[in-house]
Scaffold this motif. Structure first.
Motif, short mmCIF file in Angstrom:
data_model
loop_
_atom_site.label_atom_id
_atom_site.label_comp_id
_atom_site.label_asym_id
_atom_site.label_seq_id
_atom_site.Cartn_x
_atom_site.Cartn_y
_atom_site.Cartn_z
N ALA A 71 -2.49 14.86 37.15
CA ALA A 71 -2.09 15.51 38.40
C ALA A 71 -2.33 14.58 39.59
CB ALA A 71 -2.86 16.81 38.58
N HIS A 72 -3.43 13.86 39.57
CA HIS A 72 -3.75 12.92 40.66
C HIS A 72 -2.71 11.81 40.72
CE1 HIS A 72 -6.18 10.55 43.42
NE2 HIS A 72 -6.04 9.51 42.62
N GLU A 73 -2.37 11.25 39.59
CA GLU A 73 -1.43 10.11 39.56
C GLU A 73 -0.02 10.56 39.92
OE1 GLU A 73 -1.39 6.20 36.88
OE2 GLU A 73 -0.89 8.00 35.76
N GLU A 74 0.40 11.68 39.39
CA GLU A 74 1.77 12.16 39.63
C GLU A 74 1.99 12.59 41.08
OE1 GLU A 74 2.34 15.22 36.78
OE2 GLU A 74 2.26 13.85 35.06
N SER A 75 0.94 13.11 41.72
CA SER A 75 1.09 13.58 43.11
C SER A 75 1.04 12.45 44.12
CB SER A 75 -0.03 14.58 43.43
OG SER A 75 -1.29 13.93 43.45
N GLY A 76 0.53 11.29 43.71
CA GLY A 76 0.37 10.19 44.65
C GLY A 76 -0.73 10.43 45.66
N ALA A 77 -1.66 11.32 45.33
CA ALA A 77 -2.76 11.66 46.25
C ALA A 77 -3.75 10.51 46.38
CB ALA A 77 -3.48 12.92 45.77
N ASP A 78 -4.39 10.44 47.53
CA ASP A 78 -5.49 9.49 47.71
C ASP A 78 -6.77 10.03 47.07
OD1 ASP A 78 -4.12 7.50 49.39
OD2 ASP A 78 -4.05 9.12 50.88
N ILE A 79 -6.99 11.32 47.24
CA ILE A 79 -8.17 11.98 46.67
C ILE A 79 -7.71 13.31 46.08
CG2 ILE A 79 -10.45 12.97 47.13
CD1 ILE A 79 -10.60 11.17 49.62
N THR A 80 -8.16 13.61 44.87
CA THR A 80 -7.90 14.92 44.28
C THR A 80 -9.24 15.57 43.98
OG1 THR A 80 -5.80 14.22 43.30
CG2 THR A 80 -6.82 16.20 42.40
N ILE A 81 -9.41 16.83 44.45
CA ILE A 81 -10.66 17.56 44.31
C ILE A 81 -10.44 18.77 43.41
CG2 ILE A 81 -12.55 18.71 45.51
CD1 ILE A 81 -11.67 17.25 48.06
N LEU A 82 -11.26 18.91 42.39
CA LEU A 82 -11.17 20.06 41.51
C LEU A 82 -11.83 21.26 42.18
CD1 LEU A 82 -11.69 20.11 37.69
CD2 LEU A 82 -12.96 21.74 39.09
N GLY A 83 -11.11 22.36 42.22
CA GLY A 83 -11.64 23.55 42.87
C GLY A 83 -11.42 24.79 42.02
N VAL A 84 -12.04 25.87 42.42
CA VAL A 84 -11.93 27.13 41.70
C VAL A 84 -11.88 28.28 42.71
CG1 VAL A 84 -14.44 27.40 41.47
CG2 VAL A 84 -12.94 28.49 39.81
N LYS A 85 -11.23 29.35 42.35
CA LYS A 85 -11.13 30.52 43.23
C LYS A 85 -12.17 31.55 42.82
CE LYS A 85 -6.24 29.65 44.04
NZ LYS A 85 -4.85 30.01 43.69
N GLY A 86 -12.98 31.97 43.77
CA GLY A 86 -14.04 32.93 43.49
C GLY A 86 -14.89 33.16 44.72
N LYS A 87 -16.03 33.81 44.53
CA LYS A 87 -16.95 34.07 45.63
C LYS A 87 -17.57 32.77 46.13
CE LYS A 87 -16.46 38.53 45.65
NZ LYS A 87 -15.77 39.22 46.78
#
Length: 372
Positions: free
Chosen positions: A140-156
């Motif tokens: 996902a990081h390589e395909e998006s061409g992002a400088d930084i990719t951060i793993l996140g989650v949805k919750g409290k």
């Protein structure tokens, strides 16, 4: 993206204040979990299973048990001639001063980064119980061409640890355009698990610039201040098992959730390796009973155990009743004792006839080597 092009960095001491009694004599990464593991096993296993062959573990203090656990990295196939596992010293560059924040920690180990020939750096903390395939994150990081990719989650929103990034606005392509720090809300949010990937030269540039200005907040001074200048993307890991430890209560809740079969299947969908301590099988007495519990090798169970996580070498005497509790390695519960909603660290000794009762919302936490 091939995982061999990625250098792994694991921060073993971050967020220790969240588990004060359990981290008094150990790092966050050394905290026992789920009857046989340590918290550091999860980032190490995720990285290795994704092809990462060189991992540096950044330490700061109380790291004796961490060194004993990870050793040469053999359980994760990291004891190799080239690359492998590195324990990074808790000192800033050119001084004998222990690092005080994440920027200091990275800058103090800049030599390790410079000597590594990987193109990317993947960084992770140890307070997230996370089981996921990082290859998906890499792609996902390589395909998006992002400088930084951060793993996140949805919750409290985690409450008891500081410097938690929230992704307030994420575009359809995954780019984060608005973010906040330590958001005060009881609603579900999209927040960072502090697992992020970027090119090594970019990390070196950002950290060197921040260190030269005496900036101390990695999230505020490096990530948030560059949200308009760099392409910072979010990777949603909500479908994976993710548990964020931000207090003793959350440690207890996440541990208890592993007693549910579906959660165990999600957590151990990928292999989680750990240092093994060979022992005999658990022994159960004639009058013992066990219900919905995880019991490690080397235990002697002669009482009644229900909804518990029992680590290696635990002994529970005749007539003892232990419910909704976590008993760590070599804990002893005497005969006819009654234990409910208790977290007992290693080598705790509870004498016969003792009654200890916490609550699901307020478990009693006993420090290592406690005698009651």
């Amino acid at each position: 993206m091939n995982g061999k092009r990625v250098l792994g960095i694991v921060f073993a001491n971050i967020h220790e204040e969240a588990l004060d009694s359990l981290t008094a004599m150990r790092t966050m990464g050394s905290v026992p979990f789920c009857s046989r593991y340590r918290l550091i096993d999860f980032p190490l296993s995720n990285m290795v299973d994704s092809g990462v062959a060189k991992i540096g573990v950044v330490t700061n203090a109380n790291f004796q048990s961490l060194m004993d656990h990870v050793g040469t990295g053999k359980p994760w196939d990291l004891n190799r001639k080239n690359d492998g596992l590195y324990l990074l010293p808790p000192f800033s560059l050119g001084s004998a001063k222990m690092w005080g924040n994440r920027i200091d920690a990275i800058y103090g180990n800049m030599g390790f980064l410079n000597q590594s020939n990987q193109t990317y750096v993947l960084m992770s903390d140890c307070n997230h119980i996370l089981s996921t395939d990082y290859n998906d994150l890499f792609n996902a990081h390589e395909e998006s061409g992002a400088d930084i990719t951060i793993l996140g989650v949805k919750g409290k929103m985690p409450k008891s640890i500081g410097s938690v990034l929230c992704f307030d606005k994420v575009e359809a392509d995954g780019r984060i355009t608005e973010m906040s720090l330590d958001k005060d809300t009881d609603e579900d949010v999209f927040y960072s698990c502090n697992v992020m990937i970027m090119k090594k030269y970019l990390l070196e540039t950002l950290v060197t610039a921040a260190h030269s200005k005496n900036e101390i907040s990695y999230q505020r001074n490096i990530i948030m201040s560059n949200v308009d200048k760099l392409k910072i993307h979010a990777y949603d890991a909500t479908d994976s098992f993710v548990g964020t430890i931000d207090s003793v209560q959350s440690y207890y809740d996440i541990s208890m959730s592993i007693l549910e079969k579906e959660n165990r299947k999600k957590l151990f969908k990928h292999t989680i390796s750990t240092k093994e301590r060979d022992d005999m099988p658990a022994i159960y007495g004639v009058e013992s009973s066990l219900k919905n519990s995880l019991v490690a090798d080397g235990c002697i169970i002669e009482g009644h155990v229900e909804n518990c996580i029992i680590f290696k070498g635990v002994k529970i005497g005749k007539g003892a009743v232990v419910k909704n509790s976590i008993l760590m390695q070599d804990t002893v519960v005497g005969e006819n004792s009654k234990i409910t909603c208790v977290i007992a660290d290693k080598n705790v000794n509870i004498k016969s006839g003792v009654e200890l009762s916490g609550a699901d919302t307020f478990p009693i936490c006993l420090s290592k080597d406690t005698r009651i």
